[in-house]
Enzyme design. Structure first.
Site, PDB file in Angstrom:
ATOM      1  N   ARG A 132       1.944   2.823 -11.786  1.00 46.56           N
ATOM      2  CA  ARG A 132       2.185   3.422 -10.469  1.00 46.56           C
ATOM      3  C   ARG A 132       2.772   2.414  -9.497  1.00 46.56           C
ATOM      4  NH1 ARG A 132      -2.704   6.469  -8.036  1.00 46.56           N
ATOM      5  NH2 ARG A 132      -1.071   6.654  -6.458  1.00 46.56           N
ATOM      6  N   CYS A 153      -5.799   6.256  -5.372  1.00 54.79           N
ATOM      7  CA  CYS A 153      -6.854   5.536  -6.098  1.00 54.79           C
ATOM      8  C   CYS A 153      -8.215   5.829  -5.462  1.00 54.79           C
ATOM      9  CB  CYS A 153      -6.606   4.033  -6.068  1.00 54.79           C
ATOM     10  SG  CYS A 153      -5.053   3.503  -6.788  1.00 54.79           S
ATOM     11  N   ASP A 173      -5.686  -5.314  -1.359  1.00 56.57           N
ATOM     12  CA  ASP A 173      -4.981  -5.026  -2.610  1.00 56.57           C
ATOM     13  C   ASP A 173      -4.875  -6.241  -3.520  1.00 56.57           C
ATOM     14  OD1 ASP A 173      -2.610  -2.660  -1.124  1.00 56.57           O
ATOM     15  OD2 ASP A 173      -4.714  -2.500  -1.669  1.00 56.57           O
ATOM     16  N   ARG A 177     -11.548   7.445   2.047  1.00 56.75           N
ATOM     17  CA  ARG A 177     -10.153   7.537   2.497  1.00 56.75           C
ATOM     18  C   ARG A 177      -9.815   8.796   3.285  1.00 56.75           C
ATOM     19  NH1 ARG A 177      -6.402   5.023  -2.072  1.00 56.75           N
ATOM     20  NH2 ARG A 177      -5.289   4.299  -0.260  1.00 56.75           N
ATOM     21  N   LYS A 206       6.350  -1.471  -2.792  1.00 59.08           N
ATOM     22  CA  LYS A 206       5.995  -0.061  -2.979  1.00 59.08           C
ATOM     23  C   LYS A 206       5.526   0.582  -1.675  1.00 59.08           C
ATOM     24  CE  LYS A 206       1.850   1.011  -4.739  1.00 59.08           C
ATOM     25  NZ  LYS A 206       1.061   1.836  -3.831  1.00 59.08           N
ATOM     26  N   ASN A 207       4.620  -0.089  -0.966  1.00 60.43           N
ATOM     27  CA  ASN A 207       3.999   0.551   0.207  1.00 60.43           C
ATOM     28  C   ASN A 207       4.917   0.629   1.417  1.00 60.43           C
ATOM     29  OD1 ASN A 207       1.844   1.078  -1.369  1.00 60.43           O
ATOM     30  ND2 ASN A 207       0.587  -0.611  -0.599  1.00 60.43           N
TER      31      ASN A 207
HETATM   32  C1  EPZ Z   1      -2.662   1.733   2.364  1.00 58.68           C
HETATM   33  O1  EPZ Z   1      -3.613   2.770   2.092  1.00 58.68           O
HETATM   34  C2  EPZ Z   1      -2.127   1.293   0.998  1.00 58.68           C
HETATM   35  N1  EPZ Z   1      -1.530   2.441   0.344  1.00 58.68           N
HETATM   36  C3  EPZ Z   1      -3.272   0.763   0.144  1.00 58.68           C
HETATM   37  O2  EPZ Z   1      -2.702   0.211  -1.040  1.00 58.68           O
HETATM   38  C4  EPZ Z   1      -3.967  -0.376   0.865  1.00 58.68           C
HETATM   39  O3  EPZ Z   1      -5.108  -0.732   0.133  1.00 58.68           O
HETATM   40  C5  EPZ Z   1      -4.400   0.080   2.278  1.00 58.68           C
HETATM   41  O4  EPZ Z   1      -3.286   0.606   3.009  1.00 58.68           O
HETATM   42  C6  EPZ Z   1      -4.979  -1.069   3.084  1.00 58.68           C
HETATM   43  O5  EPZ Z   1      -4.082  -2.113   3.183  1.00 58.68           O
HETATM   44  C7  EPZ Z   1      -0.259   2.770   0.677  1.00 58.68           C
HETATM   45  O6  EPZ Z   1       0.394   2.153   1.493  1.00 58.68           O
HETATM   46  C8  EPZ Z   1       0.324   3.961  -0.021  1.00 58.68           C
HETATM   47  P1  EPZ Z   1      -5.637   2.587   5.463  1.00 58.68           P
HETATM   48  P2  EPZ Z   1      -4.166   3.693   3.274  1.00 58.68           P
HETATM   49  O7  EPZ Z   1      -5.330   3.847   6.153  1.00 58.68           O
HETATM   50  O8  EPZ Z   1      -3.070   3.982   4.217  1.00 58.68           O
HETATM   51  C9  EPZ Z   1      -9.961   4.076   6.851  1.00 58.68           C
HETATM   52  C10 EPZ Z   1      -2.265  -0.052  -3.336  1.00 58.68           C
HETATM   53  O9  EPZ Z   1      -2.955  -0.635  -4.182  1.00 58.68           O
HETATM   54  N2  EPZ Z   1      -9.241   5.218   7.432  1.00 58.68           N
HETATM   55  O10 EPZ Z   1      -5.109   1.321   6.020  1.00 58.68           O
HETATM   56  O11 EPZ Z   1      -4.891   4.792   2.677  1.00 58.68           O
HETATM   57  C11 EPZ Z   1      -9.895   4.071   5.313  1.00 58.68           C
HETATM   58  O12 EPZ Z   1     -10.885   4.883   4.756  1.00 58.68           O
HETATM   59  C12 EPZ Z   1      -2.950   0.866  -2.298  1.00 58.68           C
HETATM   60  O13 EPZ Z   1      -1.028  -0.171  -3.235  1.00 58.68           O
HETATM   61  C13 EPZ Z   1      -9.960   6.138   8.184  1.00 58.68           C
HETATM   62  O14 EPZ Z   1     -11.176   6.029   8.344  1.00 58.68           O
HETATM   63  O15 EPZ Z   1      -5.218   2.691   3.935  1.00 58.68           O
HETATM   64  C14 EPZ Z   1     -10.063   2.597   4.991  1.00 58.68           C
HETATM   65  O16 EPZ Z   1     -11.406   2.264   4.976  1.00 58.68           O
HETATM   66  C15 EPZ Z   1      -4.398   1.088  -2.612  1.00 58.68           C
HETATM   67  N3  EPZ Z   1      -9.275   7.188   8.724  1.00 58.68           N
HETATM   68  C16 EPZ Z   1      -9.360   1.918   6.164  1.00 58.68           C
HETATM   69  O17 EPZ Z   1      -9.284   2.873   7.220  1.00 58.68           O
HETATM   70  C17 EPZ Z   1      -7.913   7.342   8.572  1.00 58.68           C
HETATM   71  O18 EPZ Z   1      -7.338   8.311   9.079  1.00 58.68           O
HETATM   72  C18 EPZ Z   1      -7.951   1.406   5.862  1.00 58.68           C
HETATM   73  O19 EPZ Z   1      -7.235   2.480   5.296  1.00 58.68           O
HETATM   74  C19 EPZ Z   1      -7.211   6.392   7.814  1.00 58.68           C
HETATM   75  C20 EPZ Z   1      -7.896   5.317   7.255  1.00 58.68           C
END
Ligand code: EPZ
Length: 431
Positions: free
Chosen positions: A398, A117, A306, A122, A22-23
Protein backbone atom coordinates in the site's frame (compact mmCIF):
# COMPACT_ATOMS: atom_id res chain seq x y z
CA UNK A 1 -1.02 -15.62 -1.05
CA UNK A 2 1.94 -13.32 -1.75
CA UNK A 3 4.57 -13.14 0.95
CA UNK A 4 8.15 -11.98 1.39
CA UNK A 5 10.72 -14.65 2.23
CA UNK A 6 14.20 -13.61 3.27
CA UNK A 7 17.45 -14.86 4.74
CA UNK A 8 18.82 -12.38 7.24
CA UNK A 9 22.28 -11.56 8.52
CA UNK A 10 23.59 -9.62 5.51
CA UNK A 11 24.46 -5.96 6.30
CA UNK A 12 22.75 -3.82 3.62
CA UNK A 13 25.11 -1.83 1.44
CA UNK A 14 24.73 0.55 -1.48
CA UNK A 15 22.35 3.21 -2.70
CA UNK A 16 18.56 3.52 -2.79
CA UNK A 17 16.46 6.21 -4.44
CA UNK A 18 13.37 7.36 -2.54
CA UNK A 19 10.04 7.81 -4.33
CA UNK A 20 7.28 10.39 -4.00
CA UNK A 21 5.50 10.91 -0.68
CA UNK A 22 2.36 8.77 -0.46
CA UNK A 23 0.65 10.98 2.14
CA UNK A 24 1.25 14.13 0.08
CA UNK A 25 0.23 12.53 -3.24
CA UNK A 26 -3.10 11.33 -1.80
CA UNK A 27 -4.15 14.90 -0.93
CA UNK A 28 -2.78 16.25 -4.23
CA UNK A 29 -4.74 13.71 -6.32
CA UNK A 30 -7.98 14.75 -4.58
CA UNK A 31 -7.00 18.41 -5.07
CA UNK A 32 -7.01 17.91 -8.85
CA UNK A 33 -10.82 17.85 -8.58
CA UNK A 34 -10.78 21.57 -7.70
CA UNK A 35 -10.13 22.73 -11.29
CA UNK A 36 -11.64 22.00 -14.70
CA UNK A 37 -8.22 22.34 -16.32
CA UNK A 38 -5.60 19.60 -16.78
CA UNK A 39 -3.42 18.73 -13.80
CA UNK A 40 -0.19 16.78 -14.31
CA UNK A 41 1.23 15.16 -11.17
CA UNK A 42 4.83 13.94 -11.31
CA UNK A 43 6.89 11.80 -8.89
CA UNK A 44 3.81 9.81 -7.83
CA UNK A 45 4.74 6.65 -5.88
CA UNK A 46 3.48 3.56 -7.77
CA UNK A 47 1.80 2.04 -4.73
CA UNK A 48 -1.62 0.48 -4.10
CA UNK A 49 -3.28 3.42 -2.28
CA UNK A 50 -2.33 5.85 -5.05
CA UNK A 51 -3.69 3.57 -7.75
CA UNK A 52 -6.97 3.13 -5.85
CA UNK A 53 -7.37 6.94 -5.56
CA UNK A 54 -6.77 7.37 -9.30
CA UNK A 55 -9.31 4.63 -10.08
CA UNK A 56 -11.88 6.34 -7.84
CA UNK A 57 -11.42 9.58 -9.80
CA UNK A 58 -12.31 7.75 -13.01
CA UNK A 59 -15.40 6.36 -11.30
CA UNK A 60 -16.89 9.85 -10.83
CA UNK A 61 -16.14 10.93 -14.37
CA UNK A 62 -12.62 12.37 -14.29
CA UNK A 63 -10.24 11.44 -17.11
CA UNK A 64 -7.01 9.96 -15.74
CA UNK A 65 -4.15 9.32 -18.15
CA UNK A 66 -1.11 7.44 -16.81
CA UNK A 67 1.75 9.16 -18.70
CA UNK A 68 4.27 6.83 -17.05
CA UNK A 69 4.54 4.83 -13.80
CA UNK A 70 5.12 8.01 -11.77
CA UNK A 71 3.16 10.61 -13.75
CA UNK A 72 -0.58 11.05 -14.18
CA UNK A 73 -2.60 13.65 -16.10
CA UNK A 74 -5.99 14.34 -14.54
CA UNK A 75 -8.88 16.24 -16.11
CA UNK A 76 -11.85 16.69 -13.78
CA UNK A 77 -13.96 18.82 -16.17
CA UNK A 78 -16.12 15.74 -16.85
CA UNK A 79 -16.91 14.94 -13.22
CA UNK A 80 -20.62 14.11 -13.15
CA UNK A 81 -21.02 12.51 -9.74
CA UNK A 82 -20.15 13.57 -6.21
CA UNK A 83 -20.92 10.12 -4.91
CA UNK A 84 -17.99 7.73 -4.54
CA UNK A 85 -18.90 4.20 -3.65
CA UNK A 86 -16.21 1.73 -4.36
CA UNK A 87 -15.27 -1.29 -2.32
CA UNK A 88 -11.61 -0.37 -2.65
CA UNK A 89 -12.01 3.27 -1.59
CA UNK A 90 -13.59 2.08 1.64
CA UNK A 91 -10.26 0.45 2.42
CA UNK A 92 -8.10 3.53 2.22
CA UNK A 93 -8.06 6.38 4.73
CA UNK A 94 -7.37 9.13 2.25
CA UNK A 95 -10.74 8.62 0.60
CA UNK A 96 -11.82 11.31 3.06
CA UNK A 97 -9.98 13.89 0.90
CA UNK A 98 -12.70 13.48 -1.74
CA UNK A 99 -15.14 15.06 0.75
CA UNK A 100 -13.14 18.30 1.04
CA UNK A 101 -12.40 18.52 -2.69
CA UNK A 102 -15.93 17.71 -3.93
CA UNK A 103 -17.50 20.01 -1.31
CA UNK A 104 -15.08 22.80 -2.30
CA UNK A 105 -15.76 22.49 -6.04
CA UNK A 106 -19.31 21.06 -6.32
CA UNK A 107 -20.71 22.03 -2.88
CA UNK A 108 -21.73 18.44 -2.34
CA UNK A 109 -20.07 15.13 -1.49
CA UNK A 110 -21.19 11.59 -0.66
CA UNK A 111 -18.16 9.51 0.31
CA UNK A 112 -17.79 6.28 2.32
CA UNK A 113 -16.44 6.68 5.82
CA UNK A 114 -12.69 6.03 5.55
CA UNK A 115 -10.99 2.75 6.34
CA UNK A 116 -7.20 2.43 6.63
CA UNK A 117 -4.80 0.73 9.04
CA UNK A 118 -6.39 -0.36 12.31
CA UNK A 119 -3.83 1.49 14.45
CA UNK A 120 -6.42 3.29 16.54
CA UNK A 121 -10.03 4.55 16.60
CA UNK A 122 -9.33 7.32 14.02
CA UNK A 123 -12.50 9.46 14.08
CA UNK A 124 -13.02 12.32 11.54
CA UNK A 125 -14.85 14.72 13.90
CA UNK A 126 -12.32 17.48 13.23
CA UNK A 127 -12.83 17.17 9.46
CA UNK A 128 -16.59 17.46 9.93
CA UNK A 129 -16.17 20.35 12.39
CA UNK A 130 -14.22 22.21 9.71
CA UNK A 131 -16.74 21.52 6.93
CA UNK A 132 -19.62 22.68 9.15
CA UNK A 133 -17.73 25.85 10.08
CA UNK A 134 -17.39 26.57 6.34
CA UNK A 135 -21.19 26.37 6.08
CA UNK A 136 -21.80 22.76 5.00
CA UNK A 137 -24.48 20.44 6.34
CA UNK A 138 -22.78 17.14 7.14
CA UNK A 139 -24.43 13.83 8.03
CA UNK A 140 -23.24 10.27 8.34
CA UNK A 141 -25.74 8.00 6.60
CA UNK A 142 -25.49 4.40 5.38
CA UNK A 143 -21.78 4.36 6.14
CA UNK A 144 -21.20 7.49 4.08
CA UNK A 145 -20.36 11.09 4.87
CA UNK A 146 -22.96 13.22 3.09
CA UNK A 147 -22.01 16.90 2.95
CA UNK A 148 -23.81 19.72 1.16
CA UNK A 149 -23.61 23.50 0.94
CA UNK A 150 -26.34 24.63 -1.47
CA UNK A 151 -25.46 28.30 -0.87
CA UNK A 152 -21.76 27.58 -1.37
CA UNK A 153 -19.07 27.64 1.30
CA UNK A 154 -18.03 30.73 3.23
CA UNK A 155 -14.85 31.58 5.15
CA UNK A 156 -14.49 30.82 8.85
CA UNK A 157 -12.10 30.78 11.82
CA UNK A 158 -11.51 27.17 12.78
CA UNK A 159 -9.57 25.84 15.78
CA UNK A 160 -8.62 22.17 15.60
CA UNK A 161 -8.99 20.40 18.96
CA UNK A 162 -6.48 17.76 17.83
CA UNK A 163 -3.43 18.25 15.57
CA UNK A 164 -4.66 16.23 12.60
CA UNK A 165 -2.92 15.73 9.24
CA UNK A 166 -6.11 14.61 7.54
CA UNK A 167 -8.33 17.38 8.92
CA UNK A 168 -5.76 20.08 8.07
CA UNK A 169 -5.51 18.96 4.43
CA UNK A 170 -9.25 18.31 4.05
CA UNK A 171 -10.28 21.73 5.37
CA UNK A 172 -7.66 23.35 3.09
CA UNK A 173 -9.18 21.51 0.09
CA UNK A 174 -12.67 22.75 0.99
CA UNK A 175 -11.66 26.32 1.84
CA UNK A 176 -9.56 27.37 -1.20
CA UNK A 177 -12.69 28.20 -3.26
CA UNK A 178 -14.76 29.44 -0.27
CA UNK A 179 -15.55 33.14 -0.27
CA UNK A 180 -13.54 35.20 2.23
CA UNK A 181 -10.56 34.55 4.49
CA UNK A 182 -10.42 31.30 6.41
CA UNK A 183 -8.08 30.81 9.38
CA UNK A 184 -7.29 27.32 10.64
CA UNK A 185 -5.45 27.16 13.97
CA UNK A 186 -3.57 24.33 15.73
CA UNK A 187 -2.95 22.63 12.38
CA UNK A 188 -0.56 19.81 11.52
CA UNK A 189 2.83 20.88 10.09
CA UNK A 190 3.98 17.68 8.37
CA UNK A 191 5.94 18.05 5.09
CA UNK A 192 2.95 16.66 3.20
CA UNK A 193 0.75 19.51 4.50
CA UNK A 194 3.17 22.01 2.99
CA UNK A 195 3.35 20.02 -0.25
CA UNK A 196 -0.45 19.97 -0.69
CA UNK A 197 -0.60 23.71 0.06
CA UNK A 198 2.17 24.39 -2.49
CA UNK A 199 0.31 22.29 -5.06
CA UNK A 200 -2.94 24.25 -4.48
CA UNK A 201 -1.04 27.56 -4.65
CA UNK A 202 0.46 26.41 -7.98
CA UNK A 203 -3.16 26.22 -9.21
CA UNK A 204 -3.81 29.81 -8.11
CA UNK A 205 -4.97 29.28 -4.53
CA UNK A 206 -4.01 31.78 -1.82
CA UNK A 207 -2.74 29.78 1.13
CA UNK A 208 -0.27 31.19 3.67
CA UNK A 209 1.27 29.65 6.78
CA UNK A 210 1.41 25.95 5.81
CA UNK A 211 4.12 24.41 7.98
CA UNK A 212 3.27 26.72 10.89
CA UNK A 213 0.56 26.36 13.58
CA UNK A 214 -1.88 28.63 11.70
CA UNK A 215 -2.95 28.48 8.06
CA UNK A 216 -4.64 31.49 6.39
CA UNK A 217 -6.58 30.98 3.16
CA UNK A 218 -8.10 33.73 1.05
CA UNK A 219 -10.74 32.08 -1.12
CA UNK A 220 -10.47 32.49 -4.92
CA UNK A 221 -13.20 32.18 -7.56
CA UNK A 222 -11.52 29.45 -9.61
CA UNK A 223 -8.29 27.43 -9.88
CA UNK A 224 -6.30 26.74 -13.05
CA UNK A 225 -4.33 23.72 -14.27
CA UNK A 226 -0.78 22.93 -13.19
CA UNK A 227 2.13 20.53 -13.45
CA UNK A 228 3.43 19.57 -10.00
CA UNK A 229 6.05 17.15 -8.64
CA UNK A 230 5.37 15.45 -5.28
CA UNK A 231 8.08 15.73 -2.57
CA UNK A 232 10.19 12.69 -1.56
CA UNK A 233 8.68 10.30 0.98
CA UNK A 234 9.98 11.07 4.49
CA UNK A 235 8.79 7.72 5.87
CA UNK A 236 10.16 5.55 3.05
CA UNK A 237 13.52 7.30 3.60
CA UNK A 238 13.31 6.78 7.37
CA UNK A 239 12.53 3.10 6.83
CA UNK A 240 15.75 2.59 4.85
CA UNK A 241 17.70 4.59 7.49
CA UNK A 242 16.54 2.10 10.13
CA UNK A 243 17.28 -0.84 7.80
CA UNK A 244 20.89 0.38 7.55
CA UNK A 245 21.21 0.66 11.35
CA UNK A 246 19.44 -2.62 12.21
CA UNK A 247 21.48 -4.68 9.71
CA UNK A 248 24.71 -2.87 10.69
CA UNK A 249 24.94 -1.79 7.06
CA UNK A 250 25.90 1.33 5.11
CA UNK A 251 23.26 2.88 2.82
CA UNK A 252 23.24 6.11 0.82
CA UNK A 253 19.59 7.19 0.68
CA UNK A 254 19.12 9.49 -2.30
CA UNK A 255 16.37 11.94 -3.38
CA UNK A 256 15.45 13.04 0.15
CA UNK A 257 15.01 16.36 1.99
CA UNK A 258 17.34 15.89 5.00
CA UNK A 259 15.45 18.51 7.04
CA UNK A 260 12.36 16.27 6.99
CA UNK A 261 14.44 13.45 8.50
CA UNK A 262 15.99 15.38 11.41
CA UNK A 263 14.07 13.65 14.21
CA UNK A 264 14.96 10.21 12.79
CA UNK A 265 18.61 11.21 12.29
CA UNK A 266 18.77 12.48 15.87
CA UNK A 267 17.60 9.14 17.30
CA UNK A 268 19.98 7.08 15.14
CA UNK A 269 22.86 9.33 16.24
CA UNK A 270 21.87 8.92 19.91
CA UNK A 271 22.16 5.18 19.33
CA UNK A 272 25.75 5.61 18.15
CA UNK A 273 25.17 5.20 14.40
CA UNK A 274 26.79 7.56 11.91
CA UNK A 275 24.59 9.74 9.69
CA UNK A 276 26.04 11.95 6.96
CA UNK A 277 23.73 14.63 5.53
CA UNK A 278 24.11 15.91 1.97
CA UNK A 279 21.93 18.32 -0.05
CA UNK A 280 19.52 15.65 -1.31
CA UNK A 281 20.77 12.52 0.39
CA UNK A 282 21.66 11.01 3.74
CA UNK A 283 24.08 8.15 4.39
CA UNK A 284 23.55 5.89 7.40
CA UNK A 285 26.33 3.65 8.69
CA UNK A 286 25.12 1.19 11.32
CA UNK A 287 27.33 0.87 14.41
CA UNK A 288 28.29 -2.70 15.43
CA UNK A 289 27.04 -2.00 18.98
CA UNK A 290 24.15 0.45 19.41
CA UNK A 291 23.02 2.29 22.53
CA UNK A 292 19.43 2.34 23.80
CA UNK A 293 17.48 5.60 23.68
CA UNK A 294 13.94 6.76 24.38
CA UNK A 295 11.50 7.83 21.68
CA UNK A 296 8.14 9.64 21.92
CA UNK A 297 6.03 10.01 18.80
CA UNK A 298 4.70 13.53 18.19
CA UNK A 299 3.26 15.62 15.36
CA UNK A 300 5.94 17.06 13.02
CA UNK A 301 8.65 18.22 13.68
CA UNK A 302 8.51 15.62 16.47
CA UNK A 303 9.35 11.93 15.85
CA UNK A 304 6.83 10.54 13.33
CA UNK A 305 4.43 7.84 14.51
CA UNK A 306 4.83 6.23 11.06
CA UNK A 307 8.46 5.46 11.99
CA UNK A 308 7.69 4.05 15.44
CA UNK A 309 7.63 0.32 14.49
CA UNK A 310 10.78 0.55 12.34
CA UNK A 311 12.69 2.44 15.06
CA UNK A 312 11.46 0.01 17.73
CA UNK A 313 12.85 -2.94 15.75
CA UNK A 314 16.21 -1.12 15.61
CA UNK A 315 16.10 -0.42 19.37
CA UNK A 316 15.23 -4.08 20.02
CA UNK A 317 18.78 -4.94 18.85
CA UNK A 318 20.46 -2.22 20.95
CA UNK A 319 22.65 -2.92 23.97
CA UNK A 320 20.25 -1.93 26.77
CA UNK A 321 16.73 -0.72 27.63
CA UNK A 322 14.75 1.85 25.61
CA UNK A 323 11.28 3.29 26.27
CA UNK A 324 8.97 4.12 23.35
CA UNK A 325 5.85 6.25 23.92
CA UNK A 326 3.21 6.28 21.18
CA UNK A 327 1.27 9.54 21.69
CA UNK A 328 -0.66 9.66 18.41
CA UNK A 329 -2.45 6.30 18.02
CA UNK A 330 -3.64 4.09 20.85
CA UNK A 331 -3.16 0.75 19.10
CA UNK A 332 0.15 0.89 17.30
CA UNK A 333 2.12 -1.83 19.09
CA UNK A 334 0.39 -4.82 17.51
CA UNK A 335 3.62 -5.84 15.73
CA UNK A 336 5.24 -6.53 19.14
CA UNK A 337 3.63 -9.98 19.38
CA UNK A 338 4.88 -10.83 15.89
CA UNK A 339 8.40 -9.60 16.71
CA UNK A 340 8.37 -11.74 19.85
CA UNK A 341 8.34 -14.79 17.53
CA UNK A 342 11.79 -13.60 16.40
CA UNK A 343 13.11 -13.43 19.97
CA UNK A 344 12.60 -9.76 20.87
CA UNK A 345 12.11 -8.74 24.51
CA UNK A 346 9.47 -5.99 24.58
CA UNK A 347 6.79 -5.27 27.21
CA UNK A 348 3.83 -3.06 26.32
CA UNK A 349 1.78 -1.15 28.90
CA UNK A 350 -0.91 1.06 27.34
CA UNK A 351 0.83 3.44 24.94
CA UNK A 352 4.33 2.72 26.27
CA UNK A 353 6.69 -0.11 25.31
CA UNK A 354 9.81 -1.05 27.27
CA UNK A 355 12.36 -2.59 24.93
CA UNK A 356 15.18 -4.70 26.36
CA UNK A 357 17.64 -5.10 23.51
CA UNK A 358 18.70 -8.61 22.45
CA UNK A 359 21.93 -9.65 20.67
CA UNK A 360 20.09 -11.00 17.61
CA UNK A 361 16.74 -12.05 16.21
CA UNK A 362 16.07 -15.50 14.82
CA UNK A 363 14.02 -16.02 11.66
CA UNK A 364 10.31 -16.86 11.95
CA UNK A 365 7.00 -16.71 10.09
CA UNK A 366 5.16 -13.46 10.88
CA UNK A 367 2.19 -11.35 9.68
CA UNK A 368 2.25 -7.76 8.49
CA UNK A 369 -0.66 -6.31 10.49
CA UNK A 370 -0.46 -2.85 8.94
CA UNK A 371 1.71 -0.82 6.55
CA UNK A 372 4.52 0.36 8.86
CA UNK A 373 4.43 -2.74 11.10
CA UNK A 374 4.95 -4.82 7.95
CA UNK A 375 7.96 -2.79 6.85
CA UNK A 376 9.41 -3.08 10.38
CA UNK A 377 9.09 -6.89 10.34
CA UNK A 378 10.93 -7.03 7.00
CA UNK A 379 13.79 -5.05 8.59
CA UNK A 380 13.75 -7.50 11.53
CA UNK A 381 13.88 -10.44 9.12
CA UNK A 382 16.88 -8.95 7.29
CA UNK A 383 18.70 -8.53 10.63
CA UNK A 384 17.81 -12.01 11.89
CA UNK A 385 19.70 -15.30 11.80
CA UNK A 386 17.93 -17.68 9.48
CA UNK A 387 14.84 -17.44 7.32
CA UNK A 388 11.82 -15.19 7.86
CA UNK A 389 8.57 -15.10 5.96
CA UNK A 390 6.29 -12.05 6.16
CA UNK A 391 2.68 -12.69 5.15
CA UNK A 392 -0.14 -10.24 4.29
CA UNK A 393 2.31 -8.06 2.39
CA UNK A 394 -0.61 -6.34 0.70
CA UNK A 395 -0.35 -3.91 3.63
CA UNK A 396 3.27 -3.15 2.75
CA UNK A 397 2.48 -2.72 -0.95
CA UNK A 398 0.00 0.00 0.00
CA UNK A 399 2.86 2.37 0.75
CA UNK A 400 6.21 0.94 -0.44
CA UNK A 401 7.01 0.76 -4.14
CA UNK A 402 8.97 -2.38 -5.15
CA UNK A 403 10.22 -2.79 -1.60
CA UNK A 404 11.86 -6.16 -2.19
CA UNK A 405 13.63 -5.01 -5.37
CA UNK A 406 15.06 -1.96 -3.63
CA UNK A 407 16.28 -4.21 -0.78
CA UNK A 408 17.74 -6.78 -3.22
CA UNK A 409 19.75 -3.94 -4.81
CA UNK A 410 21.23 -3.34 -1.34
CA UNK A 411 22.35 -6.97 -1.06
CA UNK A 412 19.33 -8.37 0.78
CA UNK A 413 18.42 -12.00 0.18
CA UNK A 414 14.69 -11.44 -0.14
CA UNK A 415 12.05 -12.50 -2.63
CA UNK A 416 8.34 -11.97 -3.20
CA UNK A 417 6.78 -15.42 -3.58
CA UNK A 418 3.14 -16.33 -4.10
CA UNK A 419 3.23 -20.03 -3.30
CA UNK A 420 4.74 -22.44 -0.80
CA UNK A 421 6.48 -24.12 -3.73
CA UNK A 422 8.29 -20.90 -4.59
CA UNK A 423 9.14 -20.37 -0.92
CA UNK A 424 10.61 -23.88 -0.86
CA UNK A 425 12.65 -23.09 -3.97
CA UNK A 426 14.06 -20.00 -2.17
CA UNK A 427 15.00 -22.11 0.86
CA UNK A 428 16.73 -24.65 -1.40
CA UNK A 429 18.55 -21.92 -3.31
CA UNK A 430 20.05 -20.31 -0.22
CA UNK A 431 20.81 -23.73 1.32
C1 EPZ B 1 -2.29 10.58 8.59
O1 EPZ B 1 -3.40 9.85 9.12
C2 EPZ B 1 -1.45 9.56 7.82
N1 EPZ B 1 -2.28 8.97 6.78
C3 EPZ B 1 -0.98 8.47 8.77
O2 EPZ B 1 -0.07 7.64 8.05
C4 EPZ B 1 -0.19 9.08 9.91
O3 EPZ B 1 0.09 8.08 10.85
C5 EPZ B 1 -1.04 10.18 10.60
O4 EPZ B 1 -1.48 11.15 9.64
C6 EPZ B 1 -0.24 10.92 11.66
O5 EPZ B 1 0.91 11.47 11.13
C7 EPZ B 1 -2.41 9.66 5.62
O6 EPZ B 1 -1.88 10.73 5.41
C8 EPZ B 1 -3.27 9.02 4.57
P1 EPZ B 1 -4.40 12.34 12.00
P2 EPZ B 1 -4.66 10.63 9.73
O7 EPZ B 1 -5.70 12.89 11.58
O8 EPZ B 1 -4.94 11.83 8.91
C9 EPZ B 1 -6.99 11.97 15.99
C10 EPZ B 1 0.80 5.69 7.05
O9 EPZ B 1 1.41 4.76 7.60
N2 EPZ B 1 -8.07 12.57 15.20
O10 EPZ B 1 -3.22 13.23 12.00
O11 EPZ B 1 -5.72 9.66 9.94
C11 EPZ B 1 -6.62 10.56 15.49
O12 EPZ B 1 -7.46 9.59 16.04
C12 EPZ B 1 -0.45 6.29 7.74
O13 EPZ B 1 1.13 6.21 5.97
C13 EPZ B 1 -9.26 12.89 15.84
O14 EPZ B 1 -9.44 12.65 17.04
O15 EPZ B 1 -4.07 11.05 11.15
C14 EPZ B 1 -5.18 10.43 15.94
O16 EPZ B 1 -5.12 10.02 17.26
C15 EPZ B 1 -0.88 5.48 8.93
N3 EPZ B 1 -10.25 13.46 15.09
C16 EPZ B 1 -4.66 11.86 15.81
O17 EPZ B 1 -5.80 12.72 15.79
C17 EPZ B 1 -10.09 13.75 13.75
O18 EPZ B 1 -11.02 14.26 13.11
C18 EPZ B 1 -3.82 12.13 14.55
O19 EPZ B 1 -4.57 11.67 13.45
C19 EPZ B 1 -8.88 13.42 13.13
C20 EPZ B 1 -7.86 12.84 13.88
Amino acid sequence: MEQFIMKGGTPLHGEVVIGGAKNAALGIIAGALLTDEDVIIENLPDVRDINVMLEALKEIGAVVERIDRHTAKISAVGVTSVSIDDEYIRKIRASYYFIGALLGKHHMADVPLPGGCAIGSRPIDQHIKGFRALGAKVEIRNGCVQAAASEGLHSSHIYLDVVSVGATINIMLAAVLAEGRTIIENVAKEPHIVDVANFLNSMGANIKGAGTDTIRIRGVRRLHGTTYAVIPDQIEAGTFMCAAAATRGDILIKNVIPKHLESITAKLLEMGNTVYEYDEAVRVVGAPVQHPTDVKTLPYPGFPTDMQPQMSVTLALADGTSVVTESIFENRFKYVDELARMGSNIKVEGNVSVIDGVKRFTGASVNALDLRAGAALVIAGLAADGITTVRDIVYIQRGYEHFEQKLQALGAQIELVDSEREAQKFRMKIG
